[in-house]
Structure formats: C-alpha cells, structure tokens
Scaffold this motif. Structure first.
Motif, PDB file in Angstrom:
ATOM      1  N   UNK A  13       0.837  -1.205   0.000  1.00 26.82           N
ATOM      2  CA  UNK A  13       0.000   0.000   0.000  1.00 26.82           C
ATOM      3  C   UNK A  13       0.866   1.246   0.000  1.00 26.82           C
ATOM      4  N   UNK A  14       1.885   1.269   0.844  1.00 28.11           N
ATOM      5  CA  UNK A  14       2.765   2.439   0.933  1.00 28.11           C
ATOM      6  C   UNK A  14       3.484   2.699  -0.387  1.00 28.11           C
ATOM      7  N   UNK A  15       3.915   1.629  -1.068  1.00 30.89           N
ATOM      8  CA  UNK A  15       4.611   1.794  -2.343  1.00 30.89           C
ATOM      9  C   UNK A  15       3.682   2.375  -3.408  1.00 30.89           C
ATOM     10  N   UNK A  16       2.441   1.884  -3.436  1.00 29.19           N
ATOM     11  CA  UNK A  16       1.503   2.401  -4.431  1.00 29.19           C
ATOM     12  C   UNK A  16       1.182   3.863  -4.150  1.00 29.19           C
ATOM     13  N   UNK A  17       0.938   4.197  -2.890  1.00 31.87           N
ATOM     14  CA  UNK A  17       0.674   5.596  -2.536  1.00 31.87           C
ATOM     15  C   UNK A  17       1.858   6.473  -2.929  1.00 31.87           C
ATOM     16  N   UNK A  18       3.065   6.015  -2.660  1.00 28.68           N
ATOM     17  CA  UNK A  18       4.262   6.805  -2.965  1.00 28.68           C
ATOM     18  C   UNK A  18       4.445   7.006  -4.458  1.00 28.68           C
ATOM     19  N   UNK A  19       3.862   6.126  -5.273  1.00 27.19           N
ATOM     20  CA  UNK A  19       4.039   6.236  -6.724  1.00 27.19           C
ATOM     21  C   UNK A  19       3.408   7.507  -7.289  1.00 27.19           C
ATOM     22  N   UNK A  20       2.528   8.146  -6.533  1.00 23.47           N
ATOM     23  CA  UNK A  20       1.883   9.376  -7.000  1.00 23.47           C
ATOM     24  C   UNK A  20       2.575  10.631  -6.464  1.00 23.47           C
ATOM     25  N   UNK A  21       3.678  10.457  -5.806  1.00 24.94           N
ATOM     26  CA  UNK A  21       4.353  11.571  -5.149  1.00 24.94           C
ATOM     27  C   UNK A  21       4.725  12.681  -6.123  1.00 24.94           C
ATOM     28  N   UNK A  22       5.115  12.318  -7.347  1.00 24.69           N
ATOM     29  CA  UNK A  22       5.590  13.317  -8.310  1.00 24.69           C
ATOM     30  C   UNK A  22       4.534  13.702  -9.337  1.00 24.69           C
ATOM     31  N   UNK A  24       2.588  15.775 -11.551  1.00 19.62           N
ATOM     32  CA  UNK A  24       2.967  17.146 -11.922  1.00 19.62           C
ATOM     33  C   UNK A  24       1.784  18.111 -11.974  1.00 19.62           C
ATOM     34  N   UNK A  25       1.872  19.217 -11.241  1.00 16.21           N
ATOM     35  CA  UNK A  25       0.969  20.350 -11.408  1.00 16.21           C
ATOM     36  C   UNK A  25      -0.479  20.141 -11.028  1.00 16.21           C
ATOM     37  N   UNK A  26      -0.805  19.062 -10.336  1.00 11.18           N
ATOM     38  CA  UNK A  26      -2.210  18.822  -9.998  1.00 11.18           C
ATOM     39  C   UNK A  26      -2.293  18.178  -8.617  1.00 11.18           C
ATOM     40  N   UNK A  27      -2.161  18.981  -7.565  1.00  4.15           N
ATOM     41  CA  UNK A  27      -2.175  18.422  -6.209  1.00  4.15           C
ATOM     42  C   UNK A  27      -3.497  17.737  -5.866  1.00  4.15           C
ATOM     43  N   UNK A  28      -4.592  18.192  -6.462  1.00  6.07           N
ATOM     44  CA  UNK A  28      -5.878  17.546  -6.181  1.00  6.07           C
ATOM     45  C   UNK A  28      -5.897  16.118  -6.726  1.00  6.07           C
ATOM     46  N   UNK A  29      -5.390  15.918  -7.938  1.00  7.53           N
ATOM     47  CA  UNK A  29      -5.319  14.579  -8.504  1.00  7.53           C
ATOM     48  C   UNK A  29      -4.433  13.679  -7.644  1.00  7.53           C
ATOM     49  N   UNK A  30      -3.309  14.209  -7.200  1.00  6.52           N
ATOM     50  CA  UNK A  30      -2.404  13.457  -6.329  1.00  6.52           C
ATOM     51  C   UNK A  30      -3.138  13.013  -5.064  1.00  6.52           C
ATOM     52  N   UNK A  31      -3.867  13.937  -4.452  1.00  7.71           N
ATOM     53  CA  UNK A  31      -4.593  13.620  -3.221  1.00  7.71           C
ATOM     54  C   UNK A  31      -5.680  12.580  -3.472  1.00  7.71           C
ATOM     55  N   UNK A  32      -6.423  12.722  -4.568  1.00  4.70           N
ATOM     56  CA  UNK A  32      -7.495  11.779  -4.876  1.00  4.70           C
ATOM     57  C   UNK A  32      -6.944  10.367  -5.070  1.00  4.70           C
ATOM     58  N   UNK A  33      -5.856  10.234  -5.825  1.00  4.68           N
ATOM     59  CA  UNK A  33      -5.314   8.913  -6.114  1.00  4.68           C
ATOM     60  C   UNK A  33      -4.722   8.272  -4.858  1.00  4.68           C
ATOM     61  N   UNK A  34      -4.015   9.054  -4.070  1.00  6.79           N
ATOM     62  CA  UNK A  34      -3.441   8.507  -2.842  1.00  6.79           C
ATOM     63  C   UNK A  34      -4.530   8.021  -1.886  1.00  6.79           C
ATOM     64  N   UNK A  35      -5.564   8.825  -1.739  1.00  2.16           N
ATOM     65  CA  UNK A  35      -6.640   8.470  -0.818  1.00  2.16           C
ATOM     66  C   UNK A  35      -7.436   7.281  -1.335  1.00  2.16           C
ATOM     67  N   UNK A  36      -7.688   7.245  -2.642  1.00  2.70           N
ATOM     68  CA  UNK A  36      -8.392   6.109  -3.233  1.00  2.70           C
ATOM     69  C   UNK A  36      -7.639   4.813  -2.966  1.00  2.70           C
ATOM     70  N   UNK A  37      -6.348   4.819  -3.200  1.00  2.00           N
ATOM     71  CA  UNK A  37      -5.541   3.614  -2.987  1.00  2.00           C
ATOM     72  C   UNK A  37      -5.625   3.168  -1.526  1.00  2.00           C
TER      73      UNK A  37
END
Length: 295
Positions: A13-22, A24-37
């Motif tokens: 789980x931690x590895x998949x969440x970390x895969x969205x760390x970079x 680009x330019x869309x912090x909302x998308x990053x947050x949505x994907x991390x939380x979904x995972x």
C-alpha cells in the motif's frame, strides 16, 4: 494474520501511494489517487478479498461498461444503487437556507430535449394519466427568478423512458423557461413506480442481495439560472407504496414528496385543455428555491 503478512500488505500500500508523489501540477489529482488507494487497499485487506470475488467484480464492471452507450448509463446506475451518487450530491449541495434539496440525476437524461412553452405538454403521446404540474422558481429571499431553464423528464405509465426504445421516439421530456414572474407550468404524466432495467448487471446485483429493484414514482427536474447553483432534483408522489418499500437509488427526501391531487374526467382543467372523454387527471404544485451560485 502474522506480523510478517501484515507488514508485506502495508508495504505494498505504501509503495503504491508513494508512486503518486511526483504528480505534476495537480495536487488535487495526487490527493485523490493517494486516498483512493488507501481506502481500496484497506477494503481488500479487511474483507480478505478472494481471487474469485475479485474476478467477479471485474466481470461486473466489464458488463456494466459493455451495456453502456449514449442512451443507457449502467455505470451511473451502479453508482446510484450503492448510494455513491447521493453522497456526492450531498457533498456538493450543502444546505443553504430553504433552497430545494437535490437528489439523484439518474441514467436517462438526454441533452437537447424539445422546447415547450409554459402550459405545453411533455408527454409526447406516451401512455399514462395526464398531470398538470405548476410552480414557481425563486431565490432564498423569495424573489422570483425569471427565464430559469427547467429541464423535465420522466418514464411513461409502463415504467419506460423514451431512450429505452430503439426507434428514436421522444416522449416524457422537454425544457421550458419560467416566465417574467418566475412561474412555470406544463402537462406531464402522473408518475408511477418502475423497476430499473432488468437486462444489466446492476439489477442482477440487487436481486442477489435481496434489495428492491424499483424506483419510487417520480418526475425529474434540472433547473438552472445565471448566478444560481444548478439544481438537479425529483418530486415524488405522496401515498406511493414504494416509498415504504425503499427507493433503489436512495433518492427520496421528505421535502420532495408532493401531493398529486386527482380529478375526475368532468372537472375543468387549469388551462382549459380538453382531455379525451372519461380521462382523469392529476395536479401538483412544486415551488423551486435556488441557492446562490459559487463565486
């Protein structure tokens, strides 16, 4: 479960969440994907999802996608019966004074519905009892909202929308505008309960879990005006037995249950319309209050 097993599952789980760390330019998308995972992985781990169950879910989603087209939205229906649609509506339509409550959009809206004048008829010759629907569109201070666009659509007396036929017929839908005083009126059909489509995976899921496959009788509205929050809602029929049995998409709200008054065939209609001999009709009033739009 051993500590080592738990460590391995959490590490993934931690590895998949970390895969969205970079992202680009869309912090909302990053947050949505991390939380979904995080939530999906937590579900899989909590229920100890089996390979058979996972494959069944993939098959369900695949069949929902295959049956969806520009006239039928099985994926929306899936969201509806899981309450996701209504929860999203609740989140995006915060309570504001006495603004009319929103409810489910449903899978049968169509753009470019015919335009009718106030007092016109949306039924298009579909079977059912005529119903006179009237009301006003106002803001939360009681001021009329002129020229508000009002989209309306409904099923016929057999529980079918026009788009469920293959011959391109159009009935039970139209759009109109409130007049300069914010008032509107039209002829439709007295709503009746109907089942969701029985040829798709969503209906099969409801059958499997013993839930009602019926929607409570209703009439759809979408109301928009410049400067106001667009309202998507229904009205429901007071006294409909399906209200007690449960609406399959959780769309019923007490404030949206309206009294449809029934009239005998020999009673004069509000706008003088001549109905077929022996034809009963109903009448309902639905006053709409729009919340201000977001800046």
């Amino acid at each position: 479960m051993t500590g080592e097993q738990e460590r391995r599952e959490q590490e993934l789980t931690d590895r998949v969440v970390a895969s969205f760390e970079n992202t680009p330019g869309n912090p909302r998308l990053k947050y949505l994907m991390e939380t979904l995972v995080k939530h999906v992985h937590a579900f899989v781990r909590e229920v100890r999802l089996t390979k058979h169950e996972w494959n069944a879910w993939i098959d369900f989603l695949t069949r929902a996608g295959h049956i969806t087209d520009d006239r039928r939205q099985e994926v929306v229906l899936m969201s509806d019966i899981l309450g996701i649609s209504m929860q999203t509506i609740a989140v995006n339509n915060e309570a504001y004074k006495d603004a009319t409550e929103a409810t489910a959009f449903g899978p049968f809206f169509v753009n470019d519905a015919p335009l009718i004048e106030n007092g016109g008829d949306i039924s298009g010759g579909a079977p059912g009892e005529p119903s006179w629907i009237e009301g006003s569109v106002r803001d939360t201070e009681g001021r009329p909202i002129p020229i508000a666009r009002i989209e309306v659509w409904e099923a016929d007396d057999e529980g079918l929308y026009d788009v469920q036929h293959d011959d391109g017929r159009v009935y039970g839908r139209a759009h109109l505008f409130s007049d300069n005083d914010g008032n509107y009126s039209f002829w439709g059909l007295t709503p009746t309960p109907y089942p969701i489509p029985s040829d798709g995976p969503v209906e099969q899921l409801l059958e499997a879990v013993g839930r009602s496959t019926y929607r409570a009788a209703h009439l759809h509205f979408m109301v928009s005006a410049e400067g106001y929050r667009t309202l998507v809602t229904h009205i429901f029929v007071d006294g409909d037995p399906q209200l007690d049995r449960g609406d399959s998409v959780f769309g019923v709200k007490d404030s949206l249950i309206k009294k449809f008054t029934h009239h005998e065939a020999d009673e004069a209609t509000p706008n003088g319309r001549a109905l077929p001999e022996g034809q009963t009709w109903s009448h309902v009033r639905f006053d709409i209050v729009l919340a201000p739009g977001d800046d």
